[in-house]
Motif scaffolding. Structure first.
Motif, PDB file in Angstrom:
ATOM      1  N   GLY A   1       0.808  -1.213   0.000  1.00 48.56           N
ATOM      2  CA  GLY A   1       0.000   0.000   0.000  1.00 48.56           C
ATOM      3  C   GLY A   1       0.837   1.257   0.000  1.00 48.56           C
ATOM      4  N   GLY A   2       1.957   1.230   0.737  1.00 50.94           N
ATOM      5  CA  GLY A   2       2.821   2.403   0.776  1.00 50.94           C
ATOM      6  C   GLY A   2       3.420   2.724  -0.578  1.00 50.94           C
ATOM      7  N   ASN A   3       3.805   1.694  -1.326  1.00 45.94           N
ATOM      8  CA  ASN A   3       4.317   1.925  -2.681  1.00 45.94           C
ATOM      9  C   ASN A   3       3.251   2.549  -3.565  1.00 45.94           C
ATOM     10  OD1 ASN A   3       6.780   0.763  -1.997  1.00 45.94           O
ATOM     11  ND2 ASN A   3       6.191  -1.260  -2.721  1.00 45.94           N
ATOM     12  N   LEU A   4       2.030   2.039  -3.449  1.00 42.72           N
ATOM     13  CA  LEU A   4       0.943   2.552  -4.266  1.00 42.72           C
ATOM     14  C   LEU A   4       0.597   3.992  -3.890  1.00 42.72           C
ATOM     15  CD1 LEU A   4      -1.284  -0.649  -4.230  1.00 42.72           C
ATOM     16  CD2 LEU A   4      -0.061   0.277  -6.199  1.00 42.72           C
TER      17      LEU A   4
ATOM     18  N   PHE B   1      -8.425   7.655   2.402  1.00 45.23           N
ATOM     19  CA  PHE B   1      -9.200   6.814   1.504  1.00 45.23           C
ATOM     20  C   PHE B   1      -9.489   7.498   0.170  1.00 45.23           C
ATOM     21  CE2 PHE B   1     -12.858   4.492  -0.157  1.00 45.23           C
ATOM     22  CZ  PHE B   1     -12.350   3.199  -0.070  1.00 45.23           C
ATOM     23  N   THR B   2      -9.502   8.804   0.132  1.00 46.15           N
ATOM     24  CA  THR B   2      -9.738   9.494  -1.134  1.00 46.15           C
ATOM     25  C   THR B   2      -8.618   9.171  -2.131  1.00 46.15           C
ATOM     26  OG1 THR B   2     -10.878  11.284   0.023  1.00 46.15           O
ATOM     27  CG2 THR B   2     -10.145  11.723  -2.214  1.00 46.15           C
ATOM     28  N   THR B   3      -7.374   9.189  -1.681  1.00 45.99           N
ATOM     29  CA  THR B   3      -6.258   8.825  -2.550  1.00 45.99           C
ATOM     30  C   THR B   3      -6.315   7.350  -2.920  1.00 45.99           C
ATOM     31  OG1 THR B   3      -4.841  10.560  -1.622  1.00 45.99           O
ATOM     32  CG2 THR B   3      -3.743   8.740  -2.756  1.00 45.99           C
ATOM     33  N   ILE B   4      -6.690   6.510  -1.973  1.00 46.28           N
ATOM     34  CA  ILE B   4      -6.843   5.083  -2.271  1.00 46.28           C
ATOM     35  C   ILE B   4      -7.873   4.887  -3.382  1.00 46.28           C
ATOM     36  CG2 ILE B   4      -7.779   2.909  -1.357  1.00 46.28           C
ATOM     37  CD1 ILE B   4      -6.389   3.590   1.300  1.00 46.28           C
TER      38      ILE B   4
ATOM     39  N   ARG C   1      -4.496  -0.341  10.424  1.00 42.69           N
ATOM     40  CA  ARG C   1      -4.544  -0.687   9.003  1.00 42.69           C
ATOM     41  C   ARG C   1      -3.825   0.419   8.222  1.00 42.69           C
ATOM     42  NH1 ARG C   1      -5.115  -5.218   7.799  1.00 42.69           N
ATOM     43  NH2 ARG C   1      -7.129  -5.449   8.867  1.00 42.69           N
ATOM     44  N   HIS C   2      -2.515   0.523   8.461  1.00 43.21           N
ATOM     45  CA  HIS C   2      -1.728   1.552   7.789  1.00 43.21           C
ATOM     46  C   HIS C   2      -1.337   1.084   6.393  1.00 43.21           C
ATOM     47  CE1 HIS C   2       1.787  -0.891   8.726  1.00 43.21           C
ATOM     48  NE2 HIS C   2       1.449  -0.876  10.011  1.00 43.21           N
ATOM     49  N   GLN C   3      -0.556   1.890   5.713  1.00 40.41           N
ATOM     50  CA  GLN C   3      -0.245   1.643   4.301  1.00 40.41           C
ATOM     51  C   GLN C   3       0.622   0.410   4.082  1.00 40.41           C
ATOM     52  OE1 GLN C   3       0.919   4.369   5.994  1.00 40.41           O
ATOM     53  NE2 GLN C   3       3.057   3.716   6.212  1.00 40.41           N
ATOM     54  N   GLU C   4       1.199  -0.152   5.117  1.00 43.39           N
ATOM     55  CA  GLU C   4       1.980  -1.381   4.962  1.00 43.39           C
ATOM     56  C   GLU C   4       1.159  -2.608   5.363  1.00 43.39           C
ATOM     57  OE1 GLU C   4       4.655  -0.667   3.416  1.00 43.39           O
ATOM     58  OE2 GLU C   4       4.663   1.484   3.904  1.00 43.39           O
TER      59      GLU C   4
END
Length: 337
Positions: free
Chosen positions: A139-142, A160-163, A194-197
């Motif tokens: 997720g962090g890479n994305l 979540f908007t960026t996701i 539930r962080h970016q990793e």
């Protein structure tokens, strides 16, 4: 679109392949095979290792990779109960139909003392024996694709908007519903991590070399279910349950400019307002009976544990169940039917 997890994970095996209360996985001999490797990410000590080909445990996948994850220690206090949360979260996910990597009670004999240490043993959710090779985008890479200066350490820009913007450009089928299921699951267990990793996109080439992309199952769930509440404070939290639950926040913000991370149930409301189609996926989860999984969680307090320091107390199990029931009621009110 079938994912590698759906095709190979024990998550989808029959119920009679579940771990019994006297079947703690002793990995003491596994460490001698050369497959017992440190895994540096995160705040809890953990190791990856490979299940022996001749395993006697019917719920494990021979030759597959697993994560041995210990409890969290803060200063002088060891949260021995935390690894049980990882196992309870798996049971909740399985009961509600939310994909969570199977997690089991494991132990090993410490060479220095001869005492037994207990931890969770979680199934690696890709690279199954005989399966196609997987490509995993963290997720962090994305997030860094759209936010070049993204903070991978604290994830302060996690939103979540960026996701949503990211997934609009991916080939993940029904990604809104999949994220809705994961975010509802986090609200039900009170997951704050539930962080970016702790989410990925897992890809593989299927038939005719077609690229298949899927959201990862909800892994790394130990920072949940009131693990941080000390034993002598449980009665206070139960008495003020609604207040305790109302303070819980997800790691995500809704928008990058928001001042604070979103509260669990506020995040669900925002998701429903923006993507009404997510309601059906969440309502289907909430319609399931949680009584059996509550019994399963209490059953963990009867698990045969040699070292009493690691035993889950009945009081702690009751607290975890009370939290799940209260959060389930709150989620049902939020989502509606």
């Amino acid at each position: 679109m079938t994912s590698l997890f759906q095709r190979h994970s024990q998550f989808y095996w029959p119920a009679d392949t579940e771990q019994a209360s006297g079947q703690a996985v002793d990995i003491s001999s596994w460490s001698l095979s050369g497959n017992f490797d440190p895994y540096a990410e995160g705040t809890r000590d953990k190791f990856t290792l490979r299940c022996p080909a001749d395993t006697a445990y019917p719920f494990l996948i021979p030759k597959h990779r697993y994560m041995y994850k210990k409890t969290f220690q803060r200063k002088t206090h060891i949260f021995h109960e935390q690894f049980w949360v990882e196992i309870a979260a798996y049971k909740i996910g399985r009961a509600l139909g939310v994909e969570v990597p199977p997690a089991f009670v494991a132990c090993r004999e410490m060479p220095s003392s001869g005492a037994y240490e207990y931890a969770s043993l979680s199934e690696w959710f890709y690279d199954y024996p005989g399966a196609p090779a997987a490509v995993v985008d963290r997720g962090g890479n994305l997030m860094s694709r759209l936010i070049p200066d993204y903070d991978r350490d604290k994830g302060k820009q996690h939103n979540f908007t960026t996701i949503s913007d990211l997934f609009e450009g991916l080939e993940v089928e029904n990604w809104r519903e999949k994220w809705a299921r994961m975010l509802l699951f986090d609200a039900l267990i009170g997951n704050t991590d539930r962080h970016q990793e702790n989410w990925d996109v897992v890809s593989h080439f299927g038939r005719r070399s077609v690229l298949r992309e899927n959201l990862s199952p909800a892994y790394d769930n130990g920072t949940a279910m009131g693990y941080e509440v000390l034993a002598d404070k449980i009665s206070v939290k139960i008495r003020d349950m609604d207040l305790y639950i109302s303070k819980g926040r997800h790691h995500l913000k809704w928008h990058i400019e928001d001042a604070a991370q979103a509260k669990h149930f506020d995040l669900l409301r925002l998701l429903l307002d923006t993507y009404p189609q997510a309601k059906l996926a969440m309502a289907e989860i909430l319609a399931r009976n949680i009584d059996p999984v509550c019994e399963d969680i209490y059953g963990l307090s009867r698990f045969d544990v040699i070292n009493p320091a690691y035993k889950l107390s009945p009081e702690r199990a009751d607290f975890m169940i009370a939290l799940l029931r209260a959060r389930h009621r709150k989620a049902t009110e939020t989502v509606g039917r």
